[in-house]
Design an enzyme around this catalytic site. Structure first.
Site, PDB file in Angstrom:
ATOM      1  N   SER A   1       1.016  79.169   5.868  1.00 15.55           N
ATOM      2  CA  SER A   1       0.026  79.025   4.790  1.00 15.55           C
ATOM      3  C   SER A   1       0.620  78.261   3.619  1.00 15.55           C
ATOM      4  O   SER A   1       1.746  78.523   3.184  1.00 15.55           O
ATOM      5  CB  SER A   1      -0.440  80.403   4.311  1.00 15.55           C
ATOM      6  OG  SER A   1      -1.022  81.130   5.364  1.00 15.55           O
TER       7      SER A   1
ATOM      8  N   GLU B   1      14.082  86.908  14.941  1.00 16.81           N
ATOM      9  CA  GLU B   1      14.002  86.325  13.596  1.00 16.81           C
ATOM     10  C   GLU B   1      15.350  86.408  12.889  1.00 16.81           C
ATOM     11  O   GLU B   1      16.048  87.424  12.940  1.00 16.81           O
ATOM     12  CB  GLU B   1      12.930  87.030  12.757  1.00 16.81           C
ATOM     13  CG  GLU B   1      12.835  86.461  11.334  1.00 16.81           C
ATOM     14  CD  GLU B   1      11.486  86.695  10.671  1.00 16.81           C
ATOM     15  OE1 GLU B   1      11.471  86.904   9.453  1.00 16.81           O
ATOM     16  OE2 GLU B   1      10.455  86.642  11.367  1.00 16.81           O
TER      17      GLU B   1
ATOM     18  N   GLU C   1       2.214  90.566   5.476  1.00 15.59           N
ATOM     19  CA  GLU C   1       1.281  90.412   6.582  1.00 15.59           C
ATOM     20  C   GLU C   1       1.298  91.654   7.450  1.00 15.59           C
ATOM     21  O   GLU C   1       2.349  92.061   7.945  1.00 15.59           O
ATOM     22  CB  GLU C   1       1.631  89.180   7.432  1.00 15.59           C
ATOM     23  CG  GLU C   1       0.675  88.972   8.607  1.00 15.59           C
ATOM     24  CD  GLU C   1       1.107  87.834   9.516  1.00 15.59           C
ATOM     25  OE1 GLU C   1       0.280  86.960   9.788  1.00 15.59           O
ATOM     26  OE2 GLU C   1       2.282  87.822   9.932  1.00 15.59           O
TER      27      GLU C   1
ATOM     28  N   HIS D   1       4.351  84.376   4.370  1.00 17.91           N
ATOM     29  CA  HIS D   1       3.040  84.858   4.792  1.00 17.91           C
ATOM     30  C   HIS D   1       2.110  84.902   3.583  1.00 17.91           C
ATOM     31  O   HIS D   1       2.560  85.081   2.461  1.00 17.91           O
ATOM     32  CB  HIS D   1       3.145  86.277   5.368  1.00 17.91           C
ATOM     33  CG  HIS D   1       3.907  86.352   6.654  1.00 17.91           C
ATOM     34  ND1 HIS D   1       4.834  87.327   6.900  1.00 17.91           N
ATOM     35  CD2 HIS D   1       3.863  85.582   7.760  1.00 17.91           C
ATOM     36  CE1 HIS D   1       5.336  87.163   8.109  1.00 17.91           C
ATOM     37  NE2 HIS D   1       4.767  86.113   8.654  1.00 17.91           N
ATOM     38  N   GLY D   2       0.816  84.790   3.849  1.00 12.18           N
ATOM     39  CA  GLY D   2      -0.155  84.991   2.783  1.00 12.18           C
ATOM     40  C   GLY D   2      -0.801  83.703   2.316  1.00 12.18           C
ATOM     41  O   GLY D   2      -0.626  82.635   2.905  1.00 12.18           O
TER      42      GLY D   2
ATOM     43  N   ASP E   1       3.676  90.257  17.851  1.00 16.66           N
ATOM     44  CA  ASP E   1       4.247  89.776  16.596  1.00 16.66           C
ATOM     45  C   ASP E   1       5.229  90.797  16.032  1.00 16.66           C
ATOM     46  O   ASP E   1       5.528  91.808  16.653  1.00 16.66           O
ATOM     47  CB  ASP E   1       3.106  89.492  15.612  1.00 16.66           C
ATOM     48  CG  ASP E   1       3.481  88.451  14.568  1.00 16.66           C
ATOM     49  OD1 ASP E   1       4.574  87.867  14.652  1.00 16.66           O
ATOM     50  OD2 ASP E   1       2.659  88.217  13.658  1.00 16.66           O
ATOM     51  N   HIS E   2       5.661  90.551  14.812  1.00 10.97           N
ATOM     52  CA  HIS E   2       6.711  91.299  14.100  1.00 10.97           C
ATOM     53  C   HIS E   2       6.881  92.752  14.556  1.00 10.97           C
ATOM     54  O   HIS E   2       5.991  93.564  14.418  1.00 10.97           O
ATOM     55  CB  HIS E   2       6.416  91.296  12.599  1.00 10.97           C
ATOM     56  CG  HIS E   2       6.530  89.954  11.977  1.00 10.97           C
ATOM     57  ND1 HIS E   2       7.707  89.486  11.436  1.00 10.97           N
ATOM     58  CD2 HIS E   2       5.617  88.963  11.819  1.00 10.97           C
ATOM     59  CE1 HIS E   2       7.509  88.263  10.956  1.00 10.97           C
ATOM     60  NE2 HIS E   2       6.252  87.930  11.188  1.00 10.97           N
TER      61      HIS E   2
ATOM     62  N   THR F   1      -3.649  84.154   8.295  1.00 14.73           N
ATOM     63  CA  THR F   1      -4.389  84.167   7.034  1.00 14.73           C
ATOM     64  C   THR F   1      -5.587  83.221   7.079  1.00 14.73           C
ATOM     65  O   THR F   1      -6.706  83.592   6.683  1.00 14.73           O
ATOM     66  CB  THR F   1      -3.460  83.773   5.876  1.00 14.73           C
ATOM     67  OG1 THR F   1      -2.337  84.654   5.859  1.00 14.73           O
ATOM     68  CG2 THR F   1      -4.181  83.845   4.549  1.00 14.73           C
TER      69      THR F   1
ATOM     70  N   ASN G   1       2.748  80.308  13.747  1.00 13.84           N
ATOM     71  CA  ASN G   1       1.875  81.468  13.579  1.00 13.84           C
ATOM     72  C   ASN G   1       0.733  81.154  12.613  1.00 13.84           C
ATOM     73  O   ASN G   1       0.946  80.532  11.573  1.00 13.84           O
ATOM     74  CB  ASN G   1       2.667  82.650  13.030  1.00 13.84           C
ATOM     75  CG  ASN G   1       3.499  83.337  14.090  1.00 13.84           C
ATOM     76  OD1 ASN G   1       3.850  82.730  15.101  1.00 13.84           O
ATOM     77  ND2 ASN G   1       3.820  84.591  13.866  1.00 13.84           N
TER      78      ASN G   1
ATOM     79  N   ASP H   1      11.613  91.535  15.069  1.00  9.28           N
ATOM     80  CA  ASP H   1      11.954  91.090  13.721  1.00  9.28           C
ATOM     81  C   ASP H   1      12.918  92.104  13.109  1.00  9.28           C
ATOM     82  O   ASP H   1      12.508  93.054  12.453  1.00  9.28           O
ATOM     83  CB  ASP H   1      10.689  90.954  12.873  1.00  9.28           C
ATOM     84  CG  ASP H   1      10.994  90.493  11.457  1.00  9.28           C
ATOM     85  OD1 ASP H   1      12.179  90.225  11.161  1.00  9.28           O
ATOM     86  OD2 ASP H   1      10.056  90.402  10.645  1.00  9.28           O
TER      87      ASP H   1
ATOM     88  N   HIS I   1       6.935  80.748  11.325  1.00  8.97           N
ATOM     89  CA  HIS I   1       6.140  81.846  10.767  1.00  8.97           C
ATOM     90  C   HIS I   1       5.722  81.491   9.345  1.00  8.97           C
ATOM     91  O   HIS I   1       6.461  80.841   8.618  1.00  8.97           O
ATOM     92  CB  HIS I   1       6.955  83.145  10.732  1.00  8.97           C
ATOM     93  CG  HIS I   1       7.056  83.822  12.054  1.00  8.97           C
ATOM     94  ND1 HIS I   1       6.757  85.151  12.249  1.00  8.97           N
ATOM     95  CD2 HIS I   1       7.403  83.354  13.276  1.00  8.97           C
ATOM     96  CE1 HIS I   1       6.936  85.468  13.517  1.00  8.97           C
ATOM     97  NE2 HIS I   1       7.327  84.396  14.156  1.00  8.97           N
ATOM     98  N   GLY I   2       4.535  81.937   8.958  1.00 13.07           N
ATOM     99  CA  GLY I   2       4.093  81.755   7.583  1.00 13.07           C
ATOM    100  C   GLY I   2       3.803  80.313   7.219  1.00 13.07           C
ATOM    101  O   GLY I   2       4.445  79.742   6.344  1.00 13.07           O
TER     102      GLY I   2
END
Length: 399
Positions: free
Chosen positions: A308, A214, A222, A267-268, A149-150, A330, A327, A184, A305-306
Site C-alpha cells: 500500500s 520473514e 494487518e 501494511h495499511g 499469511d503471517h 487493504t 501481498n 513470521d 509484503h505491504g
C-alpha cells in the site's frame, strides 16, 4: 497364446517395446508418454496445470516468474466471495493467483460464533476455504496457489493444525492440501527465527509444502499483527541475514522457500510519498548472495509484503530484484466495500422495503435485496482492482 501375443507385439513395436520394471513388463511407449508432459499453458512450464499448484510445479512456476520478471498477486480472503473474485480476476488478466488465508480470516470463514478454543475455528475455516478452492479452481482455468499469511510464534499451533490436514491430504492424493505457509518470526532473534523455520521446513519438505519466512519487520497493522510503533531500523533487512537464512534452510532436503525481506514496506493505508520504500536493498542482497554462492544472478525468491502506498515504479523495480509475489489486502478490502456501496447508492429507493419502490407501491423488491446482488457487486469491484494490480505486477497474459 501369451508367447504369440508378446512375439506379435515385439514384431510390430520393435524389440525394445517392452522393458522390465518393478511392477513387471511395461510398454516403453507408456514410459515415454509419462515422461513427456503436455503443456497446459503455452508460456508456463509443462508441470503447471489449471487448479491448485503444489510441490515441483509450484517451484517451477515461481522460478519462471523470477526469470521472466513478473510477480503474482497474493490476496487475503475472508470467504467464498473474495476467493471467487480472485480466481475470476486471474481468468480475466491471464495469469496465476495466490489465495491467502490468515488466522483471523479462517476463524471468520468458520463463523464468528464457532468455538475457537485452541484455534479450532481458525484451522477449520482455513481447511474449509482450501477445499472450496480445490473444488472450483480448475473451472477458472488458471494456476492457483493456496497460501497462509503471517504466523507469529504464539500462533504456531494454527499452522500445526493445517500441516496435519495437509499430511492427511498427501496420503490420499500425493500432494498437500495447502501449497505454502508463511512463518513470521521476525520479532524473534535471527538465529531463533531461522531455527524454528528450519524445523518446520523439515516437516513441510516431506509433503512438498513451500515455506515463506520473514526477515525484518513489515510496518503498520494487518489482521491482528500490529507493528505500528516498531523501530524504523527494523524495516530494512540486511544481506547477511538473508544469506544466513538461505544457507540454513538449504540444508533441508527437498526444501522450497521464499523470503519476505523488509525494505521499508508497510501494511495499511498511506498516501503516496509517505512510504520510504527501498527496493535497492533487494538488488544489493541478490548481488551479495551471488558473489558468495556463485552461479545464478538472483538466487533468492523474494515476496513483497505491504504494498500500500508504493509507486508502480518501486513495485516493478522490486520485481526486477526477484520479487515473485506481492501481498494485497487493504486495497481489495476497499474495492469490495466500494462495489457494495455503489450498488446501494444506485438502487437505494428499491432497498427500503420488501414491497414498494418508485415504480409502484405494490411492486416487490426481492431481486434488488437478494444478497447475491450486492455481494456480486463487491466481487466485481474486487476483481477489477486485482486486474489493475496484475498489470502493475506485469502478471497479465503470462499463461
Amino acid at each position: 497364446m501369451k508367447f504369440t501375443l508378446f512375439a506379435l507385439s515385439t514384431a510390430l513395436l520393435g524389440a525394445n517395446a517392452f522393458q522390465p520394471s518393478t511392477f513387471g513388463v511395461r510398454p516403453v511407449m507408456q514410459l515415454q508418454s509419462t515422461a513427456t508432459e503436455t503443456k497446459a499453458f503455452p508460456k508456463l512450464p509443462a508441470s503447471v496445470k489449471p487448479g491448485v499448484v503444489t510441490g515441483k510445479a509450484l517451484e517451477d512456476l515461481l522460478n519462471h516468474a523470477k526469470d521472466k520478471g513478473f510477480a503474482m498477486p497474493g490476496v487475503n480472503i475472508v470467504g467464498s466471495n473474495s476467493i471467487n473474485a480472485c480466481m475470476e480476476a486471474a481468468k480475466v488478466y491471464g495469469g496465476p493467483i495466490m489465495v491467502t488465508f490468515s488466522k483471523g480470516g479462517g476463524a471468520y470463514i468458520a463463523g464468528k460464533a464457532a468455538d475457537n478454543t485452541d484455534d479450532a475455528a481458525s484451522i477449520a475455516g482455513c481447511i474449509a476455504g482450501a477445499k472450496h478452492v480445490r473444488e472450483v479452481a480448475k473451472l477458472y482455468g488458471v494456476p492457483v496457489i493456496l497460501h497462509t499469511d503471517h504466523c507469529q510464534k504464539a500462533w504456531l499451533p494454527w499452522i500445526d493444525g493445517l500441516l496435519e490436514a495437509s499430511e492427511e491430504y498427501y496420503k490420499l492424493h500425493g500432494e498437500p492440501l495447502f501449497s505454502s505457509h508463511m512463518l513470521d518470526l521476525s520479532e524473534e532473534p535471527l538465529e531463533e527465527n531461522i531455527a524454528i523455520c528450519k524445523e518446520y521446513m523439515e516437516k513441510f519438505a516431506k509433503v512438498d509444502i513451500l515455506l515463506e519466512f520473514e526477515l525484518g519487520v513489515t510496518g503498520g497493522e494487518e489482521d491482528g499483527v500490529d507493528n505500528s510503533d516498531v523501530d524504523s531500523s527494523r524495516l530494512y533487512t540486511q544481506p547477511e541475514e538473508v544469506m544466513y537464512a538461505y544457507e540454513q534452510l538449504s540444508q533441508v532436503p527437498n526444501a522450497m522457500f521464499t523470503c519476505a525481506a523488509s525494505f521499508g514496506n508497510v501494511h495499511g493505508v498511506y498516501a503516496p510519498g509517505n512510504v520510504d520504500l527501498q527496493p535497492v536493498i533487494l538488488h544489493n542482497t541478490q548481488k551479495y548472495m551471488q558473489e558468495k554462492l556463485g552461479g545464478e544472478a538472483k538466487p533468492m525468491k523474494f515476496v513483497f509484503h505491504g504494498g500500500s502506498g508504493s509507486s508502480v515504479d518501486d513495485i516493478q523495480y522490486a520485481i526486477e530484484a526477484g520479487v515473485i509475489k506481492m501481498n494485497i489486502d487493504t486495497d481489495t478490502q476497499w474495492a469490495y466495500w466500494d462495489g457494495i456501496r455503489k450498488y446501494e447508492a444506485e438502487h437505494h429507493d428499491y432497498l427500503q422495503g420488501q414491497i414498494g419502490n418508485p415504480d409502484g407501491a405494490e411492486i416487490p423488491n426481492k431481486k434488488y435485496y437478494d444478497p447475491r446482488m450486492a455481494l456480486r457487486s463487491g466481487e466485481e469491484a474486487m476483481r477489477d482492482r486485482l486486474i489493475q494490480s496484475a498489470k502493475d505486477l506485469k502478471c497479465t497474459d503470462v499463461l
